[in-house]
Design a protein around this motif. Structure first.
Motif, PDB file in Angstrom:
ATOM      1  N   UNK A 248      20.675 -17.291 -14.891  1.00  0.00           N
ATOM      2  CA  UNK A 248      21.911 -16.933 -14.935  1.00  0.00           C
ATOM      3  C   UNK A 248      22.298 -16.034 -15.728  1.00  0.00           C
ATOM      4  N   UNK A 249      21.880 -15.944 -17.166  1.00  0.00           N
ATOM      5  CA  UNK A 249      22.360 -14.849 -17.994  1.00  0.00           C
ATOM      6  C   UNK A 249      21.813 -13.727 -17.602  1.00  0.00           C
ATOM      7  N   UNK A 250      20.528 -13.397 -17.319  1.00  0.00           N
ATOM      8  CA  UNK A 250      19.924 -12.306 -17.056  1.00  0.00           C
ATOM      9  C   UNK A 250      20.518 -11.664 -15.943  1.00  0.00           C
ATOM     10  N   UNK A 251      21.048 -12.485 -15.019  1.00  0.00           N
ATOM     11  CA  UNK A 251      21.812 -11.828 -13.712  1.00  0.00           C
ATOM     12  C   UNK A 251      23.003 -11.084 -14.020  1.00  0.00           C
ATOM     13  N   UNK A 252      23.484 -11.375 -15.060  1.00  0.00           N
ATOM     14  CA  UNK A 252      24.617 -10.667 -15.388  1.00  0.00           C
ATOM     15  C   UNK A 252      24.524  -9.191 -15.683  1.00  0.00           C
ATOM     16  N   UNK A 253      23.422  -8.716 -15.840  1.00  0.00           N
ATOM     17  CA  UNK A 253      22.765  -7.255 -16.053  1.00  0.00           C
ATOM     18  C   UNK A 253      23.114  -6.623 -14.519  1.00  0.00           C
ATOM     19  N   UNK A 254      23.818  -5.648 -14.595  1.00  0.00           N
ATOM     20  CA  UNK A 254      24.349  -4.926 -13.232  1.00  0.00           C
ATOM     21  C   UNK A 254      23.324  -4.007 -12.837  1.00  0.00           C
ATOM     22  N   UNK A 255      22.131  -3.873 -13.352  1.00  0.00           N
ATOM     23  CA  UNK A 255      20.954  -2.846 -12.781  1.00  0.00           C
ATOM     24  C   UNK A 255      19.977  -3.327 -13.395  1.00  0.00           C
ATOM     25  N   UNK A 256      18.713  -2.892 -12.603  1.00  0.00           N
ATOM     26  CA  UNK A 256      17.393  -3.462 -13.151  1.00  0.00           C
ATOM     27  C   UNK A 256      16.832  -4.872 -13.241  1.00  0.00           C
ATOM     28  N   UNK A 257      17.647  -5.481 -12.625  1.00  0.00           N
ATOM     29  CA  UNK A 257      17.376  -6.847 -12.383  1.00  0.00           C
ATOM     30  C   UNK A 257      17.651  -7.652 -11.235  1.00  0.00           C
ATOM     31  N   UNK A 258      16.733  -8.324 -10.320  1.00  0.00           N
ATOM     32  CA  UNK A 258      17.046  -9.060  -9.309  1.00  0.00           C
ATOM     33  C   UNK A 258      16.677 -10.627  -9.674  1.00  0.00           C
TER      34      UNK A 258
END
Length: 438
Positions: A248-258
């Motif tokens: 959930x925390x990593x998903x807040x990155x708006x680029x480079x992560x799915x």
């Protein structure tokens, strides 16, 4: 009339061979687009259902089938001699793995051999079954040539990978872009005409091999990333970190992560199987696809990890797996569908049974276990009715699939131990120690 023109004018007759989760939506799509569409299957019950205007796949309502039948455009049969009536044939048959994780093309080969005696010049033959690069040329074209038919001249041969996502309300068969590759430029032209008559967007590629590998890449991408997050889940558990919170925390990155999510293993006909089609074919070229094979190894090991976590949780309560009553929630491989293909729940059931547990399952979408190629021992088993009495006698409930229909509040109130492989209980109030994530 030129073959491609028959589909531009909606005069072509489309035959779909194999009426499962891919074939049924496809034959309905062509009937709804105004074409005469004939479904072929070796299972007479499927043909009988369609002729009666009934669906046998839960997420496809009876009304869709009934409307197509009432329009006079939908037909269904087990008689492969009627292949001769068709201007195009789309093959949607299974491509499983054998016991050694090698491609089993027996359904494809058997289907080709069944239709070849009834083919005639001018037809389009499209293979949609997921397979390794080269299958269309090596298995389909060679058999057509042996029958005196020439790809690009007397018949038009294409490969167009299926992209069905059962139960996804956002994407139906016709609004998912359709990749098409042809054996020759003339084949590609005919294939594009066939598919653009029913699909919103066509993506032509330069060859059947490109189209075949496109499908494998799509599912290998998912398999590898799911393998990565499954491996991270095991590491996070050891460190007493909630991997779901991390995602959930990593998903807040708006680029480079799915975001990809862990689970008890892979299910469905594509993601657990497709990577092995490529690894098998790559060996022919001296390539060892270690990255892909490692992801497969991690994903295949997840049911054992869940079983181990369940054993630990039972041990903490002074119980052994042997003799324990264990309820598996969710037999379908994904939420809100009745699709059991390659479901990891079967691996969990097999593993717990080997350890001596008493196994039941609950799935409102799968009231009875149907026949499967790999798990015939479970055929005929019925879903345990959802009652307080049935839940309270369980030593452990394992959530393998998160269906919306599950009453998680009642589950929390009536259960002694819940092993949650899908983070299903995250939003439900539970007493301390009830839920173990796995």
């Amino acid at each position: 009339m030129k073959t491609a023109d028959k589909f531009k004018s909606k005069e072509g007759v489309v035959g779909v061979v194999g009426l499962g989760y891919v074939g049924l939506p496809l034959v309905l799509a062509y009937a709804n687009a105004g074409f005469r569409a004939i479904g072929f299957d070796i299972d007479p019950s499927k043909a009988e259902a369609l002729l009666a205007g009934r669906s046998y796949i839960k997420h496809i309502p009876n009304e869709q089938v009934a409307a197509a039948k009432a329009s006079g455009k939908l037909d269904a049969t087990t008689d492969f001699a009627r292949v001769a009536e068709c201007d195009a044939l789309i093959l949607c048959v299974p491509t499983p793995l054998d016991a050694h994780f090698e491609p089993d093309l027996s359904y494809v080969v058997g289907t080709i051999e069944s239709i070849v005696p009834h083919l005639h010049p001018g037809q389009i033959i499209s293979l949609e079954s997921t397979t390794y690069p080269g299958t269309t040329d090596e298995e389909l074209v060679t058999r057509l040539e042996a029958a005196g038919l020439t790809a690009g001249e007397s018949v038009f041969v294409v490969y167009s990978p299926e992209r069905e996502d059962p139960g996804n309300a956002q994407f139906a068969a016709t609004n998912i872009p359709k990749v098409v590759g042809g054996v020759t430029p003339a084949c590609l032209e005919a294939g594009v005409a066939l598919y653009e008559a029913a699909f919103d967007k066509i993506v032509p590629v330069s060859s059947c091999k490109v189209a075949e590998l496109t499908k494998l890449l799509e599912n290998i991408y998912r398999a590898v990333n799911i393998g990565l997050v499954n491996e991270l889940k095991v590491a996070a558990d050891r460190m007493d970190i909630d991997i779901w919170e991390v995602i959930r925390a990593a998903s807040t990155k708006p680029f480079g992560f799915n975001a990809f999510y862990p689970g008890p293993g892979l299910g469905g006909h594509c993601i657990p199987i497709d990577p092995f089609y490529l690894t098998w074919k790559a060996r022919e070229y001296g390539v060892h696809t270690r990255f892909i094979e490692l992801a497969g190894e991690v994903n295949r090991g997840m049911p054992d990890y869940v079983i181990h976590r369940t054993m630990e949780a039972l041990n903490e309560r002074g119980k052994s797996v042997k003799g324990s009553r264990i309820l598996l929630m969710g037999l379908a491989y994904k939420p809100n569908v009745d699709d059991m293909r390659e479901s990891p729940t079967f691996a969990l059931m097999d593993g717990f049974k080997r350890l001596g547990a008493e196994i039941t399952y609950h799935d409102p979408h799968v009231p009875v276990v149907g026949p499967t190629r790999e798990h015939m021992d479970w055929a005929g088993m019925e879903s345990l009715p959802w009652t307080e009495e049935n839940l309270r006698v369980q030593d452990c409930v394992v959530i393998a699939t998160k269906h919306d229909a599950f009453n998680l509040e009642e589950l929390a109130a009536w259960s002694d131990l819940i092993v949650d492989t899908r983070n299903a209980m995250a939003e439900t109030q539970t007493r301390e120690g009830l839920v173990v994530k796995a």
